[in-house]
Design a protein around this motif. Structure first.
Motif, PDB file in Angstrom:
ATOM      1  N   SER A 189       0.826  -1.207   0.000  1.00 25.35           N
ATOM      2  CA  SER A 189       0.000   0.000   0.000  1.00 25.35           C
ATOM      3  C   SER A 189       0.861   1.259   0.000  1.00 25.35           C
ATOM      4  CB  SER A 189      -0.919  -0.009   1.229  1.00 25.35           C
ATOM      5  OG  SER A 189      -1.817   1.081   1.184  1.00 25.35           O
ATOM      6  N   MET A 190       1.975   1.204   0.738  1.00 23.26           N
ATOM      7  CA  MET A 190       2.849   2.379   0.821  1.00 23.26           C
ATOM      8  C   MET A 190       3.535   2.689  -0.500  1.00 23.26           C
ATOM      9  SD  MET A 190       4.437   1.611   4.590  1.00 23.26           S
ATOM     10  CE  MET A 190       5.837   2.681   4.400  1.00 23.26           C
ATOM     11  N   THR A 191       3.643   1.714  -1.366  1.00 22.84           N
ATOM     12  CA  THR A 191       4.281   1.958  -2.666  1.00 22.84           C
ATOM     13  C   THR A 191       3.285   2.227  -3.775  1.00 22.84           C
ATOM     14  OG1 THR A 191       4.349  -0.439  -3.093  1.00 22.84           O
ATOM     15  CG2 THR A 191       6.302   0.547  -2.089  1.00 22.84           C
ATOM     16  N   SER A 192       1.983   2.088  -3.492  1.00 19.54           N
ATOM     17  CA  SER A 192       1.005   2.227  -4.578  1.00 19.54           C
ATOM     18  C   SER A 192      -0.169   3.131  -4.264  1.00 19.54           C
ATOM     19  CB  SER A 192       0.464   0.839  -4.960  1.00 19.54           C
ATOM     20  OG  SER A 192      -0.184   0.238  -3.855  1.00 19.54           O
ATOM     21  N   ASP A 193      -0.426   3.419  -2.980  1.00 18.48           N
ATOM     22  CA  ASP A 193      -1.624   4.175  -2.619  1.00 18.48           C
ATOM     23  C   ASP A 193      -1.246   5.565  -2.109  1.00 18.48           C
ATOM     24  OD1 ASP A 193      -4.568   4.301  -1.988  1.00 18.48           O
ATOM     25  OD2 ASP A 193      -3.715   4.680  -0.007  1.00 18.48           O
ATOM     26  N   PRO A 194      -1.660   6.632  -2.798  1.00 21.13           N
ATOM     27  CA  PRO A 194      -1.287   7.989  -2.401  1.00 21.13           C
ATOM     28  C   PRO A 194      -1.765   8.362  -0.996  1.00 21.13           C
ATOM     29  CG  PRO A 194      -2.147   7.978  -4.642  1.00 21.13           C
ATOM     30  CD  PRO A 194      -2.411   6.614  -4.072  1.00 21.13           C
ATOM     31  N   GLU A 195      -2.952   7.903  -0.600  1.00 24.76           N
ATOM     32  CA  GLU A 195      -3.459   8.258   0.726  1.00 24.76           C
ATOM     33  C   GLU A 195      -2.607   7.624   1.824  1.00 24.76           C
ATOM     34  OE1 GLU A 195      -7.428   7.116   3.015  1.00 24.76           O
ATOM     35  OE2 GLU A 195      -7.820   8.531   1.376  1.00 24.76           O
ATOM     36  N   LEU A 200      -6.282  -0.445   6.287  1.00 28.71           N
ATOM     37  CA  LEU A 200      -6.593  -0.761   7.677  1.00 28.71           C
ATOM     38  C   LEU A 200      -7.579  -1.925   7.767  1.00 28.71           C
ATOM     39  CD1 LEU A 200      -6.312  -0.074  10.668  1.00 28.71           C
ATOM     40  CD2 LEU A 200      -8.118   1.642  10.375  1.00 28.71           C
ATOM     41  N   LEU A 201      -8.599  -1.911   6.921  1.00 26.68           N
ATOM     42  CA  LEU A 201      -9.575  -3.000   6.917  1.00 26.68           C
ATOM     43  C   LEU A 201      -8.929  -4.325   6.506  1.00 26.68           C
ATOM     44  CD1 LEU A 201     -12.657  -1.173   5.359  1.00 26.68           C
ATOM     45  CD2 LEU A 201     -12.439  -1.994   7.714  1.00 26.68           C
ATOM     46  N   ASP A 202      -7.997  -4.269   5.539  1.00 25.34           N
ATOM     47  CA  ASP A 202      -7.290  -5.478   5.122  1.00 25.34           C
ATOM     48  C   ASP A 202      -6.465  -6.051   6.275  1.00 25.34           C
ATOM     49  OD1 ASP A 202      -8.174  -5.768   2.519  1.00 25.34           O
ATOM     50  OD2 ASP A 202      -6.647  -4.447   1.701  1.00 25.34           O
ATOM     51  N   ALA A 217      -2.375  17.966  22.849  1.00 30.16           N
ATOM     52  CA  ALA A 217      -1.562  17.276  21.840  1.00 30.16           C
ATOM     53  C   ALA A 217      -2.251  16.009  21.365  1.00 30.16           C
ATOM     54  CB  ALA A 217      -0.187  16.948  22.419  1.00 30.16           C
ATOM     55  N   TYR A 218      -2.885  15.292  22.274  1.00 27.67           N
ATOM     56  CA  TYR A 218      -3.591  14.058  21.919  1.00 27.67           C
ATOM     57  C   TYR A 218      -4.796  14.378  21.030  1.00 27.67           C
ATOM     58  CZ  TYR A 218      -6.495   9.876  22.512  1.00 27.67           C
ATOM     59  OH  TYR A 218      -7.282   8.775  22.288  1.00 27.67           O
ATOM     60  N   VAL A 219      -5.561  15.387  21.395  1.00 25.08           N
ATOM     61  CA  VAL A 219      -6.733  15.775  20.601  1.00 25.08           C
ATOM     62  C   VAL A 219      -6.313  16.230  19.211  1.00 25.08           C
ATOM     63  CG1 VAL A 219      -8.658  17.398  20.438  1.00 25.08           C
ATOM     64  CG2 VAL A 219      -8.082  16.385  22.650  1.00 25.08           C
ATOM     65  N   ASP A 220      -5.242  17.027  19.156  1.00 25.07           N
ATOM     66  CA  ASP A 220      -4.746  17.516  17.869  1.00 25.07           C
ATOM     67  C   ASP A 220      -4.259  16.370  16.999  1.00 25.07           C
ATOM     68  OD1 ASP A 220      -3.811  19.703  16.050  1.00 25.07           O
ATOM     69  OD2 ASP A 220      -1.857  18.869  16.543  1.00 25.07           O
ATOM     70  N   LEU A 221      -3.587  15.400  17.617  1.00 22.24           N
ATOM     71  CA  LEU A 221      -3.083  14.258  16.864  1.00 22.24           C
ATOM     72  C   LEU A 221      -4.233  13.458  16.249  1.00 22.24           C
ATOM     73  CD1 LEU A 221      -0.812  12.378  15.989  1.00 22.24           C
ATOM     74  CD2 LEU A 221      -0.960  11.264  18.221  1.00 22.24           C
ATOM     75  N   LYS A 222      -5.277  13.178  17.032  1.00 24.22           N
ATOM     76  CA  LYS A 222      -6.425  12.438  16.502  1.00 24.22           C
ATOM     77  C   LYS A 222      -7.077  13.189  15.351  1.00 24.22           C
ATOM     78  CE  LYS A 222      -9.085  11.594  20.015  1.00 24.22           C
ATOM     79  NZ  LYS A 222     -10.240  11.015  20.749  1.00 24.22           N
ATOM     80  N   GLY A 269      -8.005  13.658   9.582  1.00 24.11           N
ATOM     81  CA  GLY A 269      -7.944  14.472   8.372  1.00 24.11           C
ATOM     82  C   GLY A 269      -7.180  13.800   7.252  1.00 24.11           C
ATOM     83  N   LEU A 270      -6.266  12.877   7.611  1.00 22.55           N
ATOM     84  CA  LEU A 270      -5.498  12.143   6.610  1.00 22.55           C
ATOM     85  C   LEU A 270      -6.186  10.853   6.183  1.00 22.55           C
ATOM     86  CD1 LEU A 270      -1.936  12.632   8.126  1.00 22.55           C
ATOM     87  CD2 LEU A 270      -2.715  13.497   5.910  1.00 22.55           C
ATOM     88  N   GLY A 271      -7.376  10.605   6.725  1.00 19.68           N
ATOM     89  CA  GLY A 271      -8.129   9.424   6.332  1.00 19.68           C
ATOM     90  C   GLY A 271      -7.962   8.236   7.257  1.00 19.68           C
ATOM     91  N   VAL A 272      -7.299   8.421   8.411  1.00 18.57           N
ATOM     92  CA  VAL A 272      -7.131   7.326   9.362  1.00 18.57           C
ATOM     93  C   VAL A 272      -8.406   7.184  10.182  1.00 18.57           C
ATOM     94  CG1 VAL A 272      -5.795   6.452  11.318  1.00 18.57           C
ATOM     95  CG2 VAL A 272      -4.652   7.746   9.498  1.00 18.57           C
ATOM     96  N   ASP A 273      -9.007   6.010  10.150  1.00 19.62           N
ATOM     97  CA  ASP A 273     -10.247   5.756  10.890  1.00 19.62           C
ATOM     98  C   ASP A 273      -9.892   5.421  12.340  1.00 19.62           C
ATOM     99  OD1 ASP A 273     -12.743   5.059  11.841  1.00 19.62           O
ATOM    100  OD2 ASP A 273     -13.337   4.023  10.021  1.00 19.62           O
TER     101      ASP A 273
END
Length: 210
Positions: free
Chosen positions: A53-59, A133-135, A183-188, A193-197
Protein backbone atom coordinates in the motif's frame (compact mmCIF):
# COMPACT_ATOMS: atom_id res chain seq x y z
CA UNK A 1 10.74 7.27 1.27
CA UNK A 2 13.09 6.12 4.03
CA UNK A 3 10.22 4.91 6.20
CA UNK A 4 9.61 2.09 3.69
CA UNK A 5 12.93 0.53 4.60
CA UNK A 6 12.58 1.32 8.29
CA UNK A 7 9.22 -0.42 8.54
CA UNK A 8 10.44 -3.50 6.69
CA UNK A 9 13.63 -3.93 8.71
CA UNK A 10 12.71 -2.68 12.15
CA UNK A 11 9.28 -4.29 12.34
CA UNK A 12 11.01 -7.64 11.81
CA UNK A 13 14.00 -6.94 14.08
CA UNK A 14 12.33 -5.18 17.00
CA UNK A 15 10.86 -8.31 18.56
CA UNK A 16 14.24 -10.06 18.31
CA UNK A 17 15.68 -7.65 20.86
CA UNK A 18 15.29 -8.09 24.59
CA UNK A 19 11.66 -8.86 25.23
CA UNK A 20 9.20 -6.90 27.35
CA UNK A 21 9.54 -6.74 31.11
CA UNK A 22 6.94 -5.85 33.79
CA UNK A 23 5.58 -9.38 34.18
CA UNK A 24 3.46 -10.39 37.15
CA UNK A 25 5.18 -12.16 40.10
CA UNK A 26 3.85 -15.55 38.95
CA UNK A 27 5.07 -14.99 35.39
CA UNK A 28 1.47 -14.54 34.25
CA UNK A 29 -0.69 -11.46 33.99
CA UNK A 30 -1.47 -9.48 30.86
CA UNK A 31 2.06 -9.28 29.41
CA UNK A 32 2.26 -12.99 28.44
CA UNK A 33 -1.26 -12.70 26.99
CA UNK A 34 -0.09 -9.87 24.73
CA UNK A 35 2.87 -11.99 23.64
CA UNK A 36 0.48 -14.82 22.75
CA UNK A 37 -1.68 -12.30 20.88
CA UNK A 38 1.32 -11.26 18.80
CA UNK A 39 2.11 -14.89 18.06
CA UNK A 40 -1.43 -15.37 16.69
CA UNK A 41 -1.23 -12.41 14.30
CA UNK A 42 0.20 -13.00 10.78
CA UNK A 43 2.70 -10.14 11.00
CA UNK A 44 4.44 -11.10 7.74
CA UNK A 45 1.18 -10.75 5.79
CA UNK A 46 0.37 -7.47 7.52
CA UNK A 47 3.83 -6.13 6.67
CA UNK A 48 3.35 -7.18 3.04
CA UNK A 49 0.01 -5.35 2.89
CA UNK A 50 1.57 -2.26 4.44
CA UNK A 51 4.54 -2.17 2.11
CA UNK A 52 2.38 -2.79 -0.96
CA UNK A 53 0.00 0.00 0.00
CA UNK A 54 2.85 2.38 0.82
CA UNK A 55 4.28 1.96 -2.67
CA UNK A 56 1.01 2.23 -4.58
CA UNK A 57 -1.62 4.18 -2.62
CA UNK A 58 -1.29 7.99 -2.40
CA UNK A 59 -3.46 8.26 0.73
CA UNK A 60 -1.38 5.70 2.60
CA UNK A 61 1.79 7.46 1.44
CA UNK A 62 0.45 10.76 2.80
CA UNK A 63 -0.29 9.17 6.19
CA UNK A 64 3.17 7.57 6.39
CA UNK A 65 4.87 10.80 5.35
CA UNK A 66 3.06 12.61 8.13
CA UNK A 67 3.98 9.91 10.68
CA UNK A 68 7.64 10.29 9.72
CA UNK A 69 7.57 14.10 9.62
CA UNK A 70 9.24 16.45 12.09
CA UNK A 71 5.82 17.93 12.88
CA UNK A 72 4.50 14.55 14.05
CA UNK A 73 7.72 13.82 15.90
CA UNK A 74 7.41 17.07 17.83
CA UNK A 75 3.87 16.14 18.87
CA UNK A 76 5.02 12.68 19.98
CA UNK A 77 7.97 14.03 21.97
CA UNK A 78 5.75 16.66 23.62
CA UNK A 79 3.18 13.99 24.47
CA UNK A 80 5.90 11.60 25.64
CA UNK A 81 7.21 14.23 28.06
CA UNK A 82 3.82 14.83 29.67
CA UNK A 83 3.71 13.76 33.34
CA UNK A 84 0.39 12.03 32.58
CA UNK A 85 2.04 9.85 29.93
CA UNK A 86 4.92 8.92 32.22
CA UNK A 87 2.45 8.12 34.98
CA UNK A 88 0.47 5.89 32.62
CA UNK A 89 3.61 4.00 31.55
CA UNK A 90 4.61 3.50 35.20
CA UNK A 91 1.07 2.41 36.14
CA UNK A 92 1.00 -0.05 33.24
CA UNK A 93 4.24 -1.66 34.41
CA UNK A 94 3.73 -1.78 38.18
CA UNK A 95 -0.04 -2.26 38.37
CA UNK A 96 -1.16 -3.75 35.04
CA UNK A 97 2.01 -5.79 34.41
CA UNK A 98 2.29 -4.52 30.83
CA UNK A 99 5.52 -3.10 29.43
CA UNK A 100 3.94 -0.22 27.51
CA UNK A 101 7.36 1.40 27.03
CA UNK A 102 8.61 -1.68 25.13
CA UNK A 103 5.83 -1.49 22.54
CA UNK A 104 6.06 2.28 22.30
CA UNK A 105 9.80 2.01 21.60
CA UNK A 106 9.15 -0.44 18.75
CA UNK A 107 7.02 2.22 17.06
CA UNK A 108 9.60 4.86 17.96
CA UNK A 109 12.27 2.80 16.23
CA UNK A 110 10.16 2.31 13.11
CA UNK A 111 9.26 5.97 12.70
CA UNK A 112 12.54 7.38 13.97
CA UNK A 113 11.37 9.40 16.94
CA UNK A 114 12.96 9.27 20.48
CA UNK A 115 14.67 5.69 20.98
CA UNK A 116 12.67 -10.22 4.44
CA UNK A 117 11.30 -13.27 4.15
CA UNK A 118 9.84 -13.98 0.69
CA UNK A 119 6.15 -14.86 0.35
CA UNK A 120 3.36 -14.29 -2.20
CA UNK A 121 2.48 -10.68 -2.87
CA UNK A 122 -0.72 -9.55 -1.20
CA UNK A 123 -3.44 -7.63 -3.00
CA UNK A 124 -4.64 -4.51 -1.22
CA UNK A 125 -8.30 -3.59 -1.36
CA UNK A 126 -8.98 -0.27 -3.05
CA UNK A 127 -10.02 2.55 -0.78
CA UNK A 128 -6.93 4.35 0.45
CA UNK A 129 -5.60 4.07 3.98
CA UNK A 130 -8.92 2.91 5.41
CA UNK A 131 -8.93 0.07 2.88
CA UNK A 132 -5.43 -0.89 4.07
CA UNK A 133 -6.59 -0.76 7.68
CA UNK A 134 -9.57 -3.00 6.92
CA UNK A 135 -7.29 -5.48 5.12
CA UNK A 136 -4.98 -5.61 8.13
CA UNK A 137 -7.84 -5.99 10.59
CA UNK A 138 -9.25 -8.82 8.48
CA UNK A 139 -5.99 -10.73 9.11
CA UNK A 140 -6.20 -10.33 12.89
CA UNK A 141 -8.15 -13.17 14.55
CA UNK A 142 -10.10 -10.89 16.87
CA UNK A 143 -12.50 -13.60 18.08
CA UNK A 144 -9.59 -15.95 18.86
CA UNK A 145 -7.78 -13.18 20.72
CA UNK A 146 -10.89 -12.43 22.75
CA UNK A 147 -11.36 -16.13 23.52
CA UNK A 148 -7.76 -16.35 24.73
CA UNK A 149 -8.24 -13.32 26.94
CA UNK A 150 -11.48 -14.75 28.37
CA UNK A 151 -9.62 -17.98 29.16
CA UNK A 152 -6.87 -16.09 30.95
CA UNK A 153 -9.44 -14.03 32.84
CA UNK A 154 -10.91 -17.25 34.18
CA UNK A 155 -7.60 -18.83 35.20
CA UNK A 156 -4.95 -16.16 35.89
CA UNK A 157 -5.26 -14.12 39.08
CA UNK A 158 -2.99 -11.36 37.78
CA UNK A 159 -5.01 -10.95 34.59
CA UNK A 160 -8.10 -10.63 36.80
CA UNK A 161 -6.27 -8.10 38.97
CA UNK A 162 -5.19 -6.18 35.87
CA UNK A 163 -8.76 -5.74 34.69
CA UNK A 164 -9.86 -4.68 38.16
CA UNK A 165 -7.24 -1.93 38.01
CA UNK A 166 -8.16 -1.00 34.42
CA UNK A 167 -11.68 -0.38 35.74
CA UNK A 168 -10.40 1.55 38.74
CA UNK A 169 -10.85 5.28 39.30
CA UNK A 170 -7.07 5.76 39.29
CA UNK A 171 -6.67 4.33 35.79
CA UNK A 172 -9.77 6.19 34.61
CA UNK A 173 -8.28 9.46 35.84
CA UNK A 174 -5.01 8.81 34.00
CA UNK A 175 -6.85 8.07 30.76
CA UNK A 176 -9.14 11.09 31.13
CA UNK A 177 -6.10 13.33 31.61
CA UNK A 178 -4.47 11.97 28.45
CA UNK A 179 -7.65 12.20 26.38
CA UNK A 180 -8.07 15.83 27.42
CA UNK A 181 -4.48 16.70 26.49
CA UNK A 182 -4.34 19.19 23.62
CA UNK A 183 -1.56 17.28 21.84
CA UNK A 184 -3.59 14.06 21.92
CA UNK A 185 -6.73 15.77 20.60
CA UNK A 186 -4.75 17.52 17.87
CA UNK A 187 -3.08 14.26 16.86
CA UNK A 188 -6.42 12.44 16.50
CA UNK A 189 -7.85 15.30 14.46
CA UNK A 190 -4.84 15.35 12.13
CA UNK A 191 -4.92 11.58 11.63
CA UNK A 192 -8.64 11.72 10.88
CA UNK A 193 -7.94 14.47 8.37
CA UNK A 194 -5.50 12.14 6.61
CA UNK A 195 -8.13 9.42 6.33
CA UNK A 196 -7.13 7.33 9.36
CA UNK A 197 -10.25 5.76 10.89
CA UNK A 198 -9.22 6.28 14.52
CA UNK A 199 -12.64 5.23 15.80
CA UNK A 200 -12.43 1.91 13.94
CA UNK A 201 -9.12 1.12 15.63
CA UNK A 202 -10.56 1.97 19.04
CA UNK A 203 -13.64 -0.17 18.35
CA UNK A 204 -11.49 -3.22 17.50
CA UNK A 205 -9.46 -2.78 20.70
CA UNK A 206 -12.65 -2.45 22.72
CA UNK A 207 -14.06 -5.61 21.10
CA UNK A 208 -11.08 -7.61 22.36
CA UNK A 209 -10.80 -6.14 25.85
CA UNK A 210 -14.49 -5.74 26.74
Amino acid sequence: MKVLVLVALLACAAFAAEGPQCKAPNGGGLQPVLEEFIGMIPTDKILELLLTSMTSDPETQAVMEYLSSSEFHQIVVMFQNRPEFKSLVDFACTDLYVDAAYYFNILAGIFGFPEIRAHPRATVRAGGFRGLLLDILALIPVDDLKALLDEKLATDYYVQLTFQKINSDEFGSLMDALKADAAYVDLKDRLRGLGVDVDLIIDVINKIFH
